[in-house]
Design a protein around this motif. Structure first.
Motif, mmCIF file in Angstrom:
data_model
loop_
_atom_site.group_PDB
_atom_site.id
_atom_site.type_symbol
_atom_site.label_atom_id
_atom_site.label_comp_id
_atom_site.label_asym_id
_atom_site.label_seq_id
_atom_site.Cartn_x
_atom_site.Cartn_y
_atom_site.Cartn_z
ATOM 1 N N ASN A 238 44.432 31.071 36.532
ATOM 2 C CA ASN A 238 45.095 32.362 36.705
ATOM 3 C C ASN A 238 46.467 32.388 36.054
ATOM 4 N N ALA A 239 47.145 31.258 35.964
ATOM 5 C CA ALA A 239 48.427 31.197 35.260
ATOM 6 C C ALA A 239 48.222 31.521 33.779
ATOM 7 N N LYS A 240 47.120 31.040 33.205
ATOM 8 C CA LYS A 240 46.801 31.337 31.803
ATOM 9 C C LYS A 240 46.614 32.844 31.611
ATOM 10 N N ILE A 241 45.935 33.477 32.541
ATOM 11 C CA ILE A 241 45.706 34.923 32.454
ATOM 12 C C ILE A 241 47.026 35.673 32.603
ATOM 13 N N ILE A 242 47.824 35.274 33.575
ATOM 14 C CA ILE A 242 49.104 35.953 33.805
ATOM 15 C C ILE A 242 50.021 35.777 32.600
ATOM 16 N N LYS B 238 38.435 39.423 39.678
ATOM 17 C CA LYS B 238 38.820 38.115 40.209
ATOM 18 C C LYS B 238 40.333 37.928 40.155
ATOM 19 N N LEU B 239 40.961 38.405 39.093
ATOM 20 C CA LEU B 239 42.420 38.314 38.986
ATOM 21 C C LEU B 239 43.092 39.154 40.070
ATOM 22 N N ILE B 240 42.576 40.344 40.287
ATOM 23 C CA ILE B 240 43.137 41.214 41.327
ATOM 24 C C ILE B 240 43.007 40.553 42.697
ATOM 25 N N LEU B 241 41.852 39.966 42.992
ATOM 26 C CA LEU B 241 41.658 39.272 44.270
ATOM 27 C C LEU B 241 42.586 38.064 44.386
ATOM 28 N N PHE B 242 42.742 37.334 43.290
ATOM 29 C CA PHE B 242 43.648 36.185 43.293
ATOM 30 C C PHE B 242 45.063 36.636 43.653
ATOM 31 N N LEU B 243 45.543 37.692 43.003
ATOM 32 C CA LEU B 243 46.903 38.175 43.270
ATOM 33 C C LEU B 243 47.045 38.673 44.705
ATOM 34 N N MET B 244 46.026 39.358 45.201
ATOM 35 C CA MET B 244 46.072 39.847 46.583
ATOM 36 C C MET B 244 46.124 38.681 47.557
ATOM 37 N N ASN B 245 45.293 37.644 47.336
ATOM 38 C CA ASN B 245 45.287 36.483 48.221
ATOM 39 C C ASN B 245 46.566 35.670 48.100
ATOM 40 N N LEU B 246 47.109 35.610 46.902
ATOM 41 C CA LEU B 246 48.333 34.868 46.660
ATOM 42 C C LEU B 246 49.500 35.449 47.458
ATOM 43 N N MET B 247 49.521 36.768 47.585
ATOM 44 C CA MET B 247 50.656 37.450 48.205
ATOM 45 C C MET B 247 50.368 37.936 49.613
ATOM 46 N N THR B 248 49.288 37.444 50.200
ATOM 47 C CA THR B 248 48.901 37.866 51.545
ATOM 48 C C THR B 248 48.772 36.636 52.436
ATOM 49 N N ASP B 249 49.241 36.754 53.643
ATOM 50 C CA ASP B 249 49.111 35.679 54.624
ATOM 51 C C ASP B 249 47.695 35.725 55.185
ATOM 52 N N THR B 250 46.859 34.794 54.721
ATOM 53 C CA THR B 250 45.467 34.734 55.170
ATOM 54 C C THR B 250 45.242 33.451 55.955
#
Length: 107
Positions: free
Chosen positions: A8-12, A81-93
């Motif tokens: 995901n860092a490569k994509i960002i 998948k990128l959108i889900l990654f960002l959502m999970n990255l910034m959400t307390d799960t």
């Protein structure tokens, strides 16, 4: 969810260029020919090819050839998948990295 930070860092990193963000925006409307994308920019076709290669290498964009023309579209699966990654990255799960078994005993 298993967060793959390296991929995901490569994509960002690919999206850190404003021209590439604009290309993603253009492709969000559907498949486009390279010549149609180029109309939105003041750079040359080789520069567009470079940007498209970066976006394809990270998996956000797909291409197909039809005769002499190249057509580009978003890889919706990878975009989601990128959108889900960002959502999970910034959400307390529940499986958040900060919920690690090892608690800090600092005082």
């Amino acid at each position: 969810m298993n967060l793959n930070y390296d991929d995901n860092a490569k994509i960002i990193k690919a999206l850190s260029d404003s021209n590439r963000l604009k290309i993603i925006d253009i492709l969000s409307c559907g498949e486009r020919c390279a010549c149609d994308i180029l109309e939105h920019f003041e750079f040359t076709q080789p520069t567009l090819s470079h940007h498209m290669k970066v976006l394809m290498d990270c998996g956000l964009v797909e291409s197909r050839k039809e005769g002499l023309w190249s057509y580009y579209s978003l890889n919706n699966s990878n975009c989601n998948k990128l959108i889900l990654f960002l959502m999970n990255l910034m959400t307390d799960t529940d499986d958040c990295i900060c919920k690690d078994k090892h608690k800090c005993e600092c005082k």
